[in-house]
Design a protein around this motif. Sequence first.
Motif, PDB file in Angstrom:
ATOM      1  N   LEU A   7       0.964  -1.085   0.080  1.00  0.00           N
ATOM      2  CA  LEU A   7      -0.312  -0.449  -0.242  1.00  0.00           C
ATOM      3  C   LEU A   7       0.986   1.896   0.693  1.00  0.00           C
ATOM      4  O   LEU A   7       0.529   2.536  -0.606  1.00  0.00           O
ATOM      5  N   CYS A  48       0.706   3.947  -3.125  1.00  0.00           N
ATOM      6  CA  CYS A  48       1.127   5.103  -2.866  1.00  0.00           C
ATOM      7  C   CYS A  48       1.582   6.679  -3.327  1.00  0.00           C
ATOM      8  O   CYS A  48       1.657   7.384  -3.382  1.00  0.00           O
ATOM      9  N   VAL A  51      -4.743   4.768  -6.315  1.00  0.00           N
ATOM     10  CA  VAL A  51      -4.983   3.389  -5.749  1.00  0.00           C
ATOM     11  C   VAL A  51      -6.290   2.599  -4.822  1.00  0.00           C
ATOM     12  O   VAL A  51      -6.439   3.464  -5.165  1.00  0.00           O
ATOM     13  N   GLY A  89      -9.636   7.705   0.583  1.00  0.00           N
ATOM     14  CA  GLY A  89      -9.894   6.215  -0.740  1.00  0.00           C
ATOM     15  C   GLY A  89     -11.604   5.790  -0.063  1.00  0.00           C
ATOM     16  O   GLY A  89     -11.610   6.230   0.885  1.00  0.00           O
ATOM     17  N   LEU A 104      -4.519   8.820  -0.144  1.00  0.00           N
ATOM     18  CA  LEU A 104      -4.962   7.842  -1.135  1.00  0.00           C
ATOM     19  C   LEU A 104      -6.448   8.472  -2.062  1.00  0.00           C
ATOM     20  O   LEU A 104      -7.008   8.690  -1.503  1.00  0.00           O
TER      21      LEU A 104
END
Length: 431
Positions: free
Chosen positions: A20, A24, A30, A65, A167
């Motif tokens: 992750l 990012c 993402v 996100g 994100l």
Amino acid sequence: MEAVVVLFNRDLRVHDHPALAEACASARHVVPLFVLDPAIEARHRRDFLHACLHDLRSSLLALGGNLAVRHGDPVAQAVRLAQETGASAVWASEDVSSLARRRERRLAAECETHRLEFRLFPGVTVVPPGALTPGSSGANHYRVFSPYWRAWSATAHRPVLGAPHRLRLPPGVDPGELPELPREPYGVVRGGESEGRRRLDHWIRHGLASYAEDRDRMAGRTSMLSAYLHFGCVSPSEVVDRAAGRPGGEEYVRQLCWRDFHYQVVNDFPEMGRRDYRDRDVEWRRDEEAEAAWREGMTGVPIVDAGMRQLRAEGWMHNRVRLITGSYLTKRLGIDWRAGLAHFGEWLVDGDMANNSGNWQWVAGTGNDTRPYRTLNPLRQAKKFDPDGEYVRRYVPELASLPDNLVHEPWKVRGGVPGYPASPLGGELTS
């Protein structure tokens, strides 16, 4: 890079998540994805998993996100979402079980077919399986823990990563519906990174210092982090980083090294849950009645019954009691370790294939124990690690009124406790 799909499996966190973090840092968009696969979603771990997903979505929303939730085959769903969002890559954390490795091979092949980049990242263990090998023997993994512990301790561990600052999802992504949370979740721990980090903070401040002297006390407190490590709600690297160098830290970190040890064994011997790791001249016997009594906590051996009842009631069992109940099944009753492995796998919220298999083979004498004929005497273990009977009284209430000198001794209460069975071994437990 325009967009990356990050497929979550047993890494349900935003802190110290290498895949992750890299996504990012290097991609404009993402797409975090979790796929609910009904073929492997065990009933007893479902409540914990669902809480993890709710918490993970909240964390991702706070970063700007979201978590895309899909149902079905993870490989097909990951490739489909990549195509829908215009992603050019699918990234995930590397795992070692046979199921995970088959999924990784299939995902790699599908990504190649659809011209998607596929990458695996560390994060499930502290030291990646296969990174350490005993150079002199030519073996692909360490078979004995002590030399592995020395090599593991001398190895520089990767730096612990923070959570991403931001994100961004591609426009138009349907996040999908999260499964509902039950009103009364099963087990004694609640899922999610937030709860896992809270427990870790509390343990480091209030429990770690006494770990070395208290860790085998059955009625005592433990970190209760095993389920959070299994589901990846907390990073094993961060746990080691925070515990190392503190009072009690070395003993605790050693236990986390055992976790890595089992993973590196399974990485090289993926049949660990099905076949004997070491050949042993033993013929397991079939005794459905004895096995059922063991599963139900009605053997007549108080410490064994207490552990088996705790397992069903809480989805967890103290590690020392796991060893005692396992030794009783395999060494005293002579029943195949695979029967015990299956039962623990059915009920443990922290049921981890590598650790569960490794520990069961250890107690059965077919695994990585250098003393394969070792037997843990349940009476001696109980008197040493539950001296006042607090643990037994908690889970076997039929024995609550017995004095300390009788609560652990099955043959002395024969016929004296209504509803509680006499042990078929009787005085043999003194041997």
